[in-house]
Write a protein that holds these residues in place. Structure first.
Motif, PDB file in Angstrom:
ATOM      1  N   LYS A   4       1.261  -0.845  -0.209  1.00  7.02           N
ATOM      2  CA  LYS A   4      -0.291   0.239   0.555  1.00  7.02           C
ATOM      3  C   LYS A   4       0.695   0.908  -0.168  1.00  7.02           C
ATOM      4  N   THR A  18      -0.515  13.450 -14.566  1.00  7.92           N
ATOM      5  CA  THR A  18       0.585  12.927 -13.437  1.00  7.92           C
ATOM      6  C   THR A  18      -1.384  12.191 -13.152  1.00  7.92           C
ATOM      7  N   ILE A  19      -0.952  11.341 -11.649  1.00  7.53           N
ATOM      8  CA  ILE A  19      -1.861  10.908 -10.893  1.00  7.53           C
ATOM      9  C   ILE A  19      -1.179  11.160  -9.322  1.00  7.53           C
ATOM     10  N   SER A  20      -2.091  11.083  -8.400  1.00 10.99           N
ATOM     11  CA  SER A  20      -1.535  10.775  -7.523  1.00 10.99           C
ATOM     12  C   SER A  20      -2.545  10.618  -6.700  1.00 10.99           C
ATOM     13  N   GLY A  21      -2.434   9.856  -5.718  1.00 18.61           N
ATOM     14  CA  GLY A  21      -3.512   8.611  -4.399  1.00 18.61           C
ATOM     15  C   GLY A  21      -3.212   8.095  -3.789  1.00 18.61           C
ATOM     16  N   THR A  22      -3.685   7.413  -3.029  1.00 19.62           N
ATOM     17  CA  THR A  22      -3.176   5.694  -2.068  1.00 19.62           C
ATOM     18  C   THR A  22      -2.937   4.741  -3.582  1.00 19.62           C
ATOM     19  N   PHE A  43      -3.116   0.850  -4.864  1.00 24.90           N
ATOM     20  CA  PHE A  43      -2.591  -0.722  -3.467  1.00 24.90           C
ATOM     21  C   PHE A  43      -2.398  -1.579  -5.062  1.00 24.90           C
ATOM     22  N   TYR A  90      -0.936  -4.849  -5.768  1.00 21.66           N
ATOM     23  CA  TYR A  90      -1.066  -7.064  -5.678  1.00 21.66           C
ATOM     24  C   TYR A  90      -0.500  -7.536  -6.641  1.00 21.66           C
ATOM     25  N   ARG A  92      -2.396  -6.801  -9.792  1.00 17.39           N
ATOM     26  CA  ARG A  92      -3.199  -5.702 -10.143  1.00 17.39           C
ATOM     27  C   ARG A  92      -2.473  -4.087  -9.271  1.00 17.39           C
ATOM     28  N   ILE A  95      -6.256   2.191  -8.091  1.00 13.08           N
ATOM     29  CA  ILE A  95      -5.510   3.796  -7.616  1.00 13.08           C
ATOM     30  C   ILE A  95      -7.318   3.994  -7.138  1.00 13.08           C
ATOM     31  N   GLY A  96      -7.678   4.971  -6.080  1.00 14.92           N
ATOM     32  CA  GLY A  96      -8.976   5.580  -6.553  1.00 14.92           C
ATOM     33  C   GLY A  96     -10.055   4.577  -6.700  1.00 14.92           C
ATOM     34  N   ILE A  97     -11.000   4.540  -7.177  1.00 18.57           N
ATOM     35  CA  ILE A  97     -11.958   3.843  -7.883  1.00 18.57           C
ATOM     36  C   ILE A  97     -11.630   2.727  -8.782  1.00 18.57           C
ATOM     37  N   TRP A  98     -10.342   3.090  -9.523  1.00 18.06           N
ATOM     38  CA  TRP A  98     -10.147   2.473 -10.683  1.00 18.06           C
ATOM     39  C   TRP A  98      -9.185   1.604 -10.412  1.00 18.06           C
ATOM     40  N   GLU A 111      -9.519   6.420   1.118  1.00 18.82           N
ATOM     41  CA  GLU A 111      -8.347   6.170   0.205  1.00 18.82           C
ATOM     42  C   GLU A 111      -8.861   6.046  -1.349  1.00 18.82           C
ATOM     43  N   PHE A 112      -9.535   6.503  -1.480  1.00 18.47           N
ATOM     44  CA  PHE A 112     -10.531   5.941  -2.856  1.00 18.47           C
ATOM     45  C   PHE A 112     -10.000   7.598  -3.898  1.00 18.47           C
ATOM     46  N   ASP A 113      -9.827   8.164  -3.247  1.00 14.96           N
ATOM     47  CA  ASP A 113      -9.580   9.607  -3.596  1.00 14.96           C
ATOM     48  C   ASP A 113      -7.923   9.955  -3.927  1.00 14.96           C
ATOM     49  N   LEU A 114      -8.244  10.081  -5.769  1.00 12.47           N
ATOM     50  CA  LEU A 114      -7.685  10.696  -6.776  1.00 12.47           C
ATOM     51  C   LEU A 114      -7.474  11.861  -7.545  1.00 12.47           C
ATOM     52  N   VAL A 115      -5.949  12.284  -7.670  1.00  7.99           N
ATOM     53  CA  VAL A 115      -5.836  13.646  -8.241  1.00  7.99           C
ATOM     54  C   VAL A 115      -5.136  13.013  -9.623  1.00  7.99           C
ATOM     55  N   LEU A 116      -5.567  13.860 -10.763  1.00  6.81           N
ATOM     56  CA  LEU A 116      -5.104  14.231 -11.727  1.00  6.81           C
ATOM     57  C   LEU A 116      -4.877  15.040 -12.160  1.00  6.81           C
ATOM     58  N   THR A 117      -3.733  15.092 -12.599  1.00  7.73           N
ATOM     59  CA  THR A 117      -3.066  16.719 -13.557  1.00  7.73           C
ATOM     60  C   THR A 117      -2.838  16.302 -14.609  1.00  7.73           C
ATOM     61  N   GLN A 174       1.734  19.044  -7.263  1.00  3.96           N
ATOM     62  CA  GLN A 174       2.181  18.518  -8.511  1.00  3.96           C
ATOM     63  C   GLN A 174       2.511  19.032  -9.749  1.00  3.96           C
TER      64      GLN A 174
END
Lengths: 199, 209
Positions: A79, A91-95, A97, A99, A135, A138-141, B30-36, B202
């Motif tokens: 994680k 650029t994509i940022s987020g938590t 996961f 696998y 897998r 990230i986000g709901i994707w 934890e589902f939050d996402l930032v795209l630029t 970012q």
């Protein structure tokens, strides 16, 4: 790939006949701890995996040499909070996961040496395939990938007989799954502890 | 004896494989996402004035249906606009009232999408009177849905027009996450604030005059 699978199935089908010689066949199940290495460690998952199992079948072809089959499963997971990934101008940022499930299916050839009445050491080389399913969430994707790799695996270990027909097995294995057009190279070391039965 | 060994082996395998898959997201943020994204050809240098509307439009299809546009409610919209302005200021931009004098126009918008899944489930019972048999209840329907929300910030250059006759989008910041209706206003906004700050952070290597 099909040829490898057919050869493995043939080996499995033939094995019960070979196992009729009492004391020449060894079966084991091992708990496996996995340590990612190389680009797998640097680019995807660095965390040690405590989820793994390996099943091993061996047949002594003479006093020292053995051949066998091995099936395994290790699940790697990581994680990454506030992970940032850049592709071109995006650029994509987020938590994240991450696998990776790896399933080695290998034919093993090895040499063993009895060092005392109950202790046997051995070295082996495995050859076959590793199936991986990865897998990235990230986000709901969710992004998934799967690939079959050609694989090699050196192994050293020992087993200690605790009774007439069983013992404890301890070994270290280094799996190297070569890069494919669908997946990166996957290399990892495993430390395994298990039980072994002698038939 | 052989059979007992095999049973032990299979039981051990079953125990080891049981529950072997690792965990996933536990908290909604934890589902939050930032795209630029940005236009690599466009030069941001020397352009430091921007205009921004006082409201955030909701993209919900109302305009396409011939209805007047819908807007995000207050004071949420103003709080979000203030956060965007703070970040633009820290990047060296000045907000101006006259859009015709501005180098950029920043258009914030909001989209909500609801995803619904329907599946059938069932469960079985075991009765100690009949240990040999299991019975099945009728299946029941499970409906699961979640709504995601996105805040979109488009930084347009009114002086540059694309081949299709539209204003050039020089930079886009998008925040996406699962909407949480249970929290208070401040809790909800903290996730949006964090996303806005991250979008600008970012982009700092190119998003400055």
């Amino acid at each position: 790939m099909k040829k490898i699978l057919i050869a493995l199935l043939f080996f499995i089908a033939a094995h019960p006949l070979m196992a009729q010689d009492e004391g020449n066949s060894l079966y084991s199940i091992q708990y496996s701890i996995g340590f990612p290495t190389g680009s797998f460690h640097d680019d995807f998952i660095a965390r040690t995996s405590f989820r793994g199992v390996s099943i091993d079948f061996r047949k002594m072809v003479n006093e020292d040499m053995f051949a066998g089959l091995e099936f395994g499963w290790n699940v790697f997971y990581s994680k990454l909070e506030n992970a940032i990934a850049t592709e071109g101008t995006t650029t994509i940022s987020g938590t994240q996961f991450r696998y990776m499930s790896v399933f080695p299916i290998l034919v093993n050839f090895g040499y063993s040496r009895r060092t005392s009445e109950n202790l046997t050491t051995y070295a082996a080389l495995g050859l076959g395939t590793i199936y991986n399913r990865s897998r990235l969430d990230i986000g709901i994707w969710q992004f998934t990938n799967e690939a079959w790799h050609f694989a090699l695996k050196p192994e050293i270990g020992l087993f200690y007989k605790t009774g007439h027909d069983m013992g404890i097995l301890l070994n270290g294995k280094y799996y190297s799954a070569f890069e494919t057009d669908k997946s990166m190279e996957i290399a990892y070391f495993t430390a395994n502890l298990g039980l072994i039965w002698i038939f | 004896m052989k059979r007992a060994k095999l049973t032990t082996l299979l039981a051990a395998i079953g125990l080891l494989l049981f529950g072997c898959y690792p965990e996933g997201p536990e908290y909604i943020d934890e589902f939050d996402l930032v795209l630029t994204n940005y236009d690599p050809v466009f030069s941001f240098t020397g352009k430091n004035q921007y205009a921004m509307p006082d409201s955030i439009v909701k993209i919900d299809g109302s305009v396409a249906n011939g209805d007047p546009p819908a807007f995000l409610s207050e004071p949420v919209a103003s709080d979000i606009l203030n956060r965007i302005e703070t970040n633009m200021t820290s990047h060296g931009y000045t907000r101006v009232a006259d859009a015709s004098q501005a180098d950029f126009i920043l258009f914030p918008s909001e989209v909500e999408l609801t995803y619904t899944s329907v599946y059938y489930d069932y469960y079985y019972y075991w009765d100690w009177y009949y240990p040999c048999c299991y019975g099945w209840y009728y299946p029941y329907t499970v409906v699961s849905s979640y709504t995601t929300g996105s805040i979109i910030m488009n930084l347009m250059s009114p002086h540059d027009v694309t081949a299709s006759g539209k204003m050039l989008v020089t930079w886009t910041g998008l925040l996406n996450g699962v909407l949480d209706y249970s929290g208070t206003g401040a809790d909800k906004l903290s996730r949006i604030y964090k996303g806005i700050d991250q979008a600008f952070a970012q982009s700092k290597t190119y998003l400055h005059p």
